[in-house]
Motif scaffolding. Sequence first.
Motif, short mmCIF file in Angstrom:
data_model
loop_
_atom_site.label_atom_id
_atom_site.label_comp_id
_atom_site.label_asym_id
_atom_site.label_seq_id
_atom_site.Cartn_x
_atom_site.Cartn_y
_atom_site.Cartn_z
N PRO A 154 0.79 -1.24 0.00
CA PRO A 154 0.00 0.00 0.00
C PRO A 154 0.81 1.28 0.00
CG PRO A 154 0.04 -0.93 2.19
CD PRO A 154 0.73 -1.92 1.29
N GLY A 155 2.10 1.19 0.38
CA GLY A 155 2.86 2.43 0.48
C GLY A 155 2.26 3.35 1.52
N ARG A 156 1.98 4.60 1.13
CA ARG A 156 1.47 5.59 2.08
C ARG A 156 0.01 5.37 2.44
NH1 ARG A 156 -0.05 11.23 -0.93
NH2 ARG A 156 -1.39 10.35 -2.55
N GLN A 157 -0.72 4.52 1.70
CA GLN A 157 -2.14 4.31 1.96
C GLN A 157 -2.32 3.25 3.04
OE1 GLN A 157 -3.93 5.86 -2.33
NE2 GLN A 157 -4.02 3.68 -1.89
N VAL A 158 -1.75 3.53 4.22
CA VAL A 158 -1.85 2.68 5.40
C VAL A 158 -2.58 3.45 6.48
CG1 VAL A 158 -0.53 1.56 7.24
CG2 VAL A 158 0.24 1.37 4.89
N LEU A 167 -6.51 9.99 8.99
CA LEU A 167 -6.71 8.54 9.07
C LEU A 167 -5.49 7.77 8.58
CD1 LEU A 167 -10.36 8.17 7.69
CD2 LEU A 167 -9.62 8.11 10.08
N PHE A 168 -4.59 8.46 7.87
CA PHE A 168 -3.45 7.79 7.25
C PHE A 168 -2.14 8.24 7.88
CE2 PHE A 168 -6.88 8.01 4.21
CZ PHE A 168 -6.94 6.71 3.73
N SER A 169 -1.20 7.31 7.97
CA SER A 169 0.10 7.61 8.53
C SER A 169 0.90 8.49 7.57
CB SER A 169 0.88 6.31 8.78
OG SER A 169 0.20 5.49 9.70
#
Length: 421
Positions: free
Chosen positions: A111-115, A139-141
Amino acid sequence: MTTSQIDNPLFIPLDLPCGAQLPNRLCKASMEENLADEGQVAGDRLAALYRRWAEGGAGLLLTGNVMISPDALTGPGGVVLQDGTDLAGFRRWAEAGRSGGGHIWMQINHPGRQVYADMKEEAVSASDVAVDIPGFSSLFSKPRALTEDEIKALIARFATTAALAEEAGFTGVEIHAAHGYLISQFLSPLTNQRADSWGGSLENRARFLLEIVKAVRTRVQPGFCVSVKLNSADFQKGGFDESDAEQVVAWLGDLAVDLVELSGGSYESPAMQGRDEGSSSARREAYFVDFAKRIARVAKMPIMVTGGIRRLSVAEEALQADSAGFGVSVLGIARAFAFDPDLAKKWRAGEAQEINIPIVEWKNKTLASLATMSVTRAQLERMAQGKAPRPNASPVMATIADRIRTTARTRRYKAWRRRTV
């Protein structure tokens, strides 16, 4: 079988470059199942779901995301396949998917950045560009940029997961390079701001994807299918666009790729959920077909298009070649198969001309997109339990139930990570 059924382009077999053959042109496209068992492995629920879909007659079943790394999941119910994973459940999953006579390919992804931040994992990406969704970015790191050694390690992980998929009995893999996930983040100039050999020019930005494909091919047998899911565009100003996609497909043509699936969008611009193109329902369906037919002119492999198809007439039209003889070879259908798993059989018999799919029309488009996915996942949960889909599920109740399941799965995932790190 009648002459009309034989002549229907949807049900003509397709020979792939590796020598494999799809029995027809309909694919149950990927939907994120979120049905992993304890330890993030495949279990009986996934096998039951895919056995049901295999009964429905599609020539190809694509799984939802299978993650290459335990610290990088698109959701806490996701499956992880890596060195040391027990393959027993994966073998049952693959056998169930093949039970109808078609193919089952595993979609492999990072997912890369979509965690999601509540999973408490470090997010990584091509660069340190965070997800930007007004009102939902927290909501995302916040990601950090990968080092070159880490990039090479992830390339090796993709290859390992593909090899394990083949060992478990899957007939192919799809490398997910779309929808804003890690490979897509490398491809897009909006999220790849690197100044080294992995960023800058399109050739450099595509290097991550191309090296993954090469690494996968070295680890699997020649007859094992290797495909790529690619955005036709990000639908964001200054992002990965159609001319970029055309060039990447041309490069992939030199790497023994068996199929390219075209989709589009990301978490920030979820075009894969459908785009508003005026009053014509035909234009809202198959909304990547026109571009797919153009890109087929440079493609050395068959092209598959996914997005919004729910009517037999639209599906048949989508497979028609253009005036120059170029066209789409496979149709990916996702949500329609969630609400009617027998869609392919019905279309083969000339039945069920149109599949009615609930549409969530809330003012907040992000919440509407989340509710749409929740209603769809509710159908997958039901089929995994041996039940029939329930199209009239309440979007509100489905979203609440999805949130409850996600919370429980997040706790389970974090406990698993504490035991294994």
